[in-house]
Design a protein around this motif. Sequence first.
Motif, short mmCIF file in Angstrom:
data_model
loop_
_atom_site.label_atom_id
_atom_site.label_comp_id
_atom_site.label_asym_id
_atom_site.label_seq_id
_atom_site.Cartn_x
_atom_site.Cartn_y
_atom_site.Cartn_z
N ALA A 218 0.98 -1.21 -0.06
CA ALA A 218 0.11 -0.16 -0.02
C ALA A 218 0.78 1.24 0.06
O ALA A 218 0.60 2.38 -0.71
CB ALA A 218 -1.02 0.09 1.05
N ASN B 269 -3.19 9.47 6.03
CA ASN B 269 -3.19 9.14 4.68
C ASN B 269 -2.68 7.81 4.37
O ASN B 269 -3.10 6.96 3.50
CB ASN B 269 -2.59 10.24 3.56
CG ASN B 269 -3.35 11.67 3.79
OD1 ASN B 269 -4.53 11.58 4.04
ND2 ASN B 269 -2.63 12.55 3.37
N GLU C 90 -4.92 5.19 5.80
CA GLU C 90 -6.26 5.10 4.95
C GLU C 90 -5.80 4.20 3.86
O GLU C 90 -6.66 3.35 3.45
CB GLU C 90 -7.00 6.26 4.56
CG GLU C 90 -8.06 6.36 3.93
CD GLU C 90 -9.17 5.69 4.81
OE1 GLU C 90 -9.89 5.04 4.25
OE2 GLU C 90 -9.27 5.93 6.28
N MET C 91 -4.68 4.32 3.27
CA MET C 91 -4.34 3.68 2.10
C MET C 91 -4.28 2.06 2.25
O MET C 91 -4.64 1.08 1.62
CB MET C 91 -3.16 4.14 1.36
CG MET C 91 -3.27 5.50 0.96
SD MET C 91 -1.69 6.10 0.23
CE MET C 91 -1.28 4.78 -1.12
N ARG D 295 -5.83 0.60 4.75
CA ARG D 295 -7.11 0.07 5.10
C ARG D 295 -7.98 -0.41 3.85
O ARG D 295 -8.57 -1.54 3.72
CB ARG D 295 -7.83 1.02 6.04
CG ARG D 295 -7.61 1.05 7.44
CD ARG D 295 -8.29 2.12 8.00
NE ARG D 295 -8.04 2.29 9.44
CZ ARG D 295 -7.88 3.32 10.23
NH1 ARG D 295 -8.66 4.64 9.82
NH2 ARG D 295 -7.75 3.34 11.49
N SER D 296 -7.73 0.67 2.63
CA SER D 296 -8.44 0.24 1.47
C SER D 296 -7.64 -0.78 0.81
O SER D 296 -8.58 -1.61 0.27
CB SER D 296 -8.14 1.69 0.60
OG SER D 296 -8.79 2.79 1.19
N LYS E 63 -9.30 -4.10 2.64
CA LYS E 63 -10.78 -4.15 2.34
C LYS E 63 -10.91 -4.58 0.79
O LYS E 63 -11.85 -5.75 0.69
CB LYS E 63 -11.38 -2.73 2.16
CG LYS E 63 -11.86 -2.06 3.53
CD LYS E 63 -12.18 -0.74 3.41
CE LYS E 63 -12.71 -0.09 4.60
NZ LYS E 63 -13.19 1.33 4.67
N SER E 64 -9.90 -4.52 0.14
CA SER E 64 -9.98 -5.01 -1.28
C SER E 64 -9.58 -6.44 -1.25
O SER E 64 -9.93 -7.34 -2.12
CB SER E 64 -9.00 -4.39 -2.21
OG SER E 64 -7.49 -4.87 -1.68
#
Length: 800
Positions: free
Chosen positions: A735, A781, A784-785, A787-788, A791-792
């Motif tokens: 990430a 930031n 958050e990247m 976590r994204s 989630k994927s």
Amino acid sequence: MKISFNWLTEYVKCGISPADLADRLTNSGLEVESVTRVSPPLEGIVVGRILSVEPHPNADRLSVCRVSDGVRELTIVCGAKNMKAGDCAPLARVGCALPNGSTIRAATLRGIMSEGMLCSERELGMGEEAGGIMILPEACAPGAGLADALHLNDSILDVNITPNRPDCLSVIGIAREVGAILGKRIRIQRVAVREEGEPAAKQVSVKIDDSDLCGRYSARLVRGVRVGPSPFWLRNRLGLAGTRAINNIVDVTNYVLLEYGQPLHAFDFGKIREGGIVVRGAREGERITAIDGTTRELAQGMLVIADSEAPIAIAGIMGGRESEVGLETKAVLLESAYFKPQSIRRTSTRLGLSSESSYRFERGVDFNGVLPALNRAAQLISFLGAGEICKGVVERISAPGRPTRLSLRVARVNTVLHTRLSRQRIQNLLTRLTIRAEGKGESILKVLPPSYRIDLKGEADLIEEVARLEGYSQISDVQPRATAGGEEKAVSSRGRECVRETLCSLGFSEAICLSFMGRDEMDRLLWDPGESLRCAVKVRNPVSEEYSYLRTSMLPPLMRCLALNASRGNRDVRLFELGNVFRHTKSNAPPLEVEKLALAAMGMSGRVNWRSRTTEVDYFYVKGVLESLLAGAEGEIIAQRAALPSCHPGRCATISWAGKARGWLAEIHPRVREAYGIRVPVVFAEVDAAPIYASALRERAYSPLPRFPSARRDIALVADEALEADKIIGCVRGAVPKLIERVEIFDLFKGQQIPADKKGLALTVVLRSAESTLSEEEIENAVEMIRSGLKSLGCDIRQQ
């Protein structure tokens, strides 16, 4: 080989002590491993000469002997019947202690005072004969100590003979070496055989069918054989050499084997059908029961000695029971032969059968020594009165031995040895070894080695002989000039040592195991019939069924090691082994060998004491050890869940790095370890060794200390049960790769709040920039990247 110093001195007068001789032999290349003093406890026992033997007036089974001890006459009451006036016998006088601990006292036997005892071999601890007193040679002087009279005080030199020196596998062979080293002349008595009766050639026939494997076969016939025990001197010499006495005929063949180094065999001639000997290859399906009582099936082509119907001996290895010499034997055929070493070695290996004869034939015997040894055996049989020697020798020679002529350059000798030896000096040294050397000017010697020196095949061999006799201490130390080479092997060797050092520092011990396994062991390891690990290379001539296959995995021998430790109460064991596994090839080529590193551990991960908190070794402990070894490898270690034989379901994985599968890691299945008698969990890993070596030698890159502070964030998530931890960690690193310093899973949880097909994980992520201090906004930031990305993968991020 065990050599009697007394026997040796019959051939060469050493003039030095056995210990000094051992040093001289060792310094010349014949290593003497030990010198053992032999001194039987016979103090006080002397030679007595029997002057008269009279019946005891009051006892039918006793005799009254007048015996001289060289000083006075004694009256001895004796129960033996095998003595007569004039005989010499061991005399134990009053007060003398026998080897069994008893002390001789004066005693009155049926009215007559006995002043000592005439002894048997058993009473002296010198043999098993107890049917009568021991009769000594007539030359023994009355009053002389028994040990001195029979030369029983001796020293045994245990000489380690290298495979290239079969000529030293005999007393005469060692005597030649001693004579050369000390500059003494050796004395080998001339053998004269007293022959009588009908010529042997009219009674015996010899035929060599396989001339490639048998170059010479000589035989003598002995009639009027009287089989019985050998005299003490013969039995004693055999015993000192570690050979068991059997009977006078067989003992003579063994005596000559030790004396000349030439194996002989004695056949019961009456059991040889049609009186004919045929040296041939075995035929399909033929069997023979050897003198050890075991029946063996012979493979086609194995060299045998046969009569007109069937094999009667395995050539050069062991005779057959059917033609063995026994008490009923009346005629004996003595065999002396030259067999091709490769043939004897091959047959011995395939049959799993070796003997003193095969040991010598495999290394090579003297082609020209066949007949002298045969004649010596015939001479001894005649001397012992064990039979009459028929006239002549029956002999067939199919491939005459040819002398090897060599050239020796004087300049080359001095260049190799860094000496300044003259041609005459070199010639004298070789002559001491009975090597004929003739000068051609000052530069070259024409050399003819004796037939028994089959190891002398080239100029380098002759230079070694010069060095041995001149003395290695006379050769100056010079740094050899050599070119660098073997870089690939050197790298592998250095890597291997690095791996050893690392594992030893982590508390592991190196195991060196046999590379074999058995069919039963495959079943114990739960290897199914179709499993590739079961497709093993079968050993043609295994030591036992337990070791009948080459290993396809490092697991079997290491499990045996762990089981042995567990059986001795040692439960905390960590082992490693560097070795080869073997794979079948499609053609008839040798099996493919692959070097592997194996780790095996059970019990506690360290020593337990009141200050330590030691845990049991598990899957993750061994995985951590592998990671330590691969700290310098390219790419991360990937552990992929798998189902493998012998492994615990759900606790097994294949190991890969740099995009290639390298091995496997697992906890061993409980049924497997219990089959080995191990009660605690066992963790095992097996990986390719080559990349481990490369990683161990890789240069470590220096990383400067960080200049800016780090930021740590914890992330809790719920993921599918089947989602692997490596994928989660890889997603986090991918990430924000420039900022991620470390990712660790520090908790795994399940419960009522987590669905049955899910698992809860807690991660620690450490962020750091090499360029500046991260601001709170940059940190958020980045998180958050991350976590994204999670989630994927289908993960649910839990709010904290």
